[in-house]
Scaffold this motif. Sequence first.
Motif, short mmCIF file in Angstrom:
data_model
loop_
_atom_site.label_atom_id
_atom_site.label_comp_id
_atom_site.label_asym_id
_atom_site.label_seq_id
_atom_site.Cartn_x
_atom_site.Cartn_y
_atom_site.Cartn_z
N ASP A 99 0.83 -1.22 0.00
CA ASP A 99 0.00 0.00 0.00
C ASP A 99 0.86 1.26 0.00
O ASP A 99 0.34 2.38 0.00
CB ASP A 99 -0.97 0.00 1.19
CG ASP A 99 -0.26 0.09 2.54
OD1 ASP A 99 0.98 -0.10 2.59
OD2 ASP A 99 -0.95 0.33 3.56
N ARG A 100 2.20 1.11 -0.05
CA ARG A 100 3.08 2.28 -0.14
C ARG A 100 3.05 2.91 -1.53
O ARG A 100 3.49 4.03 -1.72
CB ARG A 100 4.52 1.86 0.19
CG ARG A 100 4.73 1.43 1.63
CD ARG A 100 6.18 1.04 1.91
NE ARG A 100 6.55 -0.22 1.26
CZ ARG A 100 7.41 -0.31 0.26
NH1 ARG A 100 7.96 0.77 -0.24
NH2 ARG A 100 7.71 -1.49 -0.26
N PHE A 101 2.54 2.17 -2.51
CA PHE A 101 2.53 2.67 -3.88
C PHE A 101 1.16 3.25 -4.23
O PHE A 101 0.12 2.73 -3.82
CB PHE A 101 2.89 1.53 -4.85
CG PHE A 101 4.26 0.97 -4.62
CD1 PHE A 101 5.39 1.63 -5.08
CD2 PHE A 101 4.44 -0.20 -3.90
CE1 PHE A 101 6.66 1.13 -4.85
CE2 PHE A 101 5.70 -0.71 -3.66
CZ PHE A 101 6.82 -0.04 -4.14
N ALA A 102 1.17 4.32 -5.01
CA ALA A 102 -0.07 5.02 -5.37
C ALA A 102 -0.96 4.13 -6.23
O ALA A 102 -0.50 3.54 -7.21
CB ALA A 102 0.27 6.30 -6.13
N ALA A 103 -2.23 4.04 -5.85
CA ALA A 103 -3.17 3.15 -6.53
C ALA A 103 -3.29 3.48 -8.01
O ALA A 103 -3.35 2.57 -8.85
CB ALA A 103 -4.54 3.22 -5.85
N ALA A 104 -3.32 4.75 -8.35
CA ALA A 104 -3.48 5.15 -9.76
C ALA A 104 -2.28 4.69 -10.58
O ALA A 104 -2.44 4.21 -11.72
CB ALA A 104 -3.63 6.66 -9.86
N GLU A 105 -1.09 4.80 -10.02
CA GLU A 105 0.12 4.38 -10.71
C GLU A 105 0.13 2.86 -10.89
O GLU A 105 0.50 2.35 -11.95
CB GLU A 105 1.36 4.82 -9.92
CG GLU A 105 2.67 4.52 -10.61
CD GLU A 105 3.88 4.96 -9.79
OE1 GLU A 105 5.01 4.63 -10.19
OE2 GLU A 105 3.68 5.63 -8.75
N VAL A 106 -0.27 2.15 -9.86
CA VAL A 106 -0.35 0.68 -9.93
C VAL A 106 -1.33 0.26 -11.02
O VAL A 106 -1.03 -0.58 -11.86
CB VAL A 106 -0.78 0.09 -8.58
CG1 VAL A 106 -0.95 -1.43 -8.70
CG2 VAL A 106 0.25 0.41 -7.50
N ALA A 107 -2.52 0.86 -10.99
CA ALA A 107 -3.56 0.51 -11.97
C ALA A 107 -3.09 0.76 -13.39
O ALA A 107 -3.34 -0.04 -14.30
CB ALA A 107 -4.83 1.31 -11.68
N ALA A 108 -2.38 1.87 -13.60
CA ALA A 108 -1.89 2.20 -14.95
C ALA A 108 -0.88 1.18 -15.44
O ALA A 108 -0.93 0.75 -16.60
CB ALA A 108 -1.28 3.61 -14.94
#
Length: 275
Positions: A99-108
């Motif tokens: 959860d340290r990584f931004a959700a939008a960046e992960v989704a992209a």
Amino acid sequence: MRKHPLPMLATALAAFLTADLLSASSGAFANVAEGDPVPEATLPTLDGKKEPLLGKTDVSVFLFFRTGQEHSRATLEALAAAQKELAGKPVRWTAVISDRFAAAEVAAEVKASGFAGPVLVDAGDALYGTMGVAMHPCIGIAGKDHKLLFYQAFTKINYADVIRARVRFALGEISREEMQKVVEPPAATQGGEAQMVRRFFKLGERLYQAKDYAKALDSAKKCLEHDANAANCLGLRAAALAAQGNCAEARKSAEKSLAADPKDALAAEAKAACP
């Protein structure tokens, strides 16, 4: 009394080296060895639902990855390719991200890779800690009994092929000897023409997935210069030609590919596009 910085530095360095040696010697999971039960866990997903790490199916494949890392992107793409070729098999595909990584960046990044499966968000790295994840990207493969069959760290060569071989062995489709030939190919096949074929095919496959059909076709042609009968390169050529609307040539390459390998996914895709 103030502690001298050198002993503290030595302690930190020793811990770092110990972790590095641990990852190299005992695999990517410090707390779960092959044959051990994989911890049961249900985590929130990127889209706000909740999903289990493992499925009620014959084989569960799960990936620990991060964003902004070339090897993680390549692993997601390799999983996407394996998913496509093993479509319809009783296999569950899951990815896990801190959860340290931004959700939008992960989704992209997940969307760009073509990976299709739930992405679980590990709050506070709890699952990472339970399993003792020592490196990422890393793939775990569990059987129907939810025991770890294999862990597979990133490799630059033949990664998607290795994943498929592991899963096909877990499904009982190939023998251990057949799997090992893919996982650890004989030294004689790792260089020369065979290696060039693999390199151009993998490059072309990624270009095709990115919808850069002209460059994918160019890679297929270079691939075939090293082996004119390589089924995967013929399938890539067929798919790229079909995507460009050149069905006459696409059908020829697809038929030649499928004659050598009836299961070639790209050739089948080209044939479906150009009946």
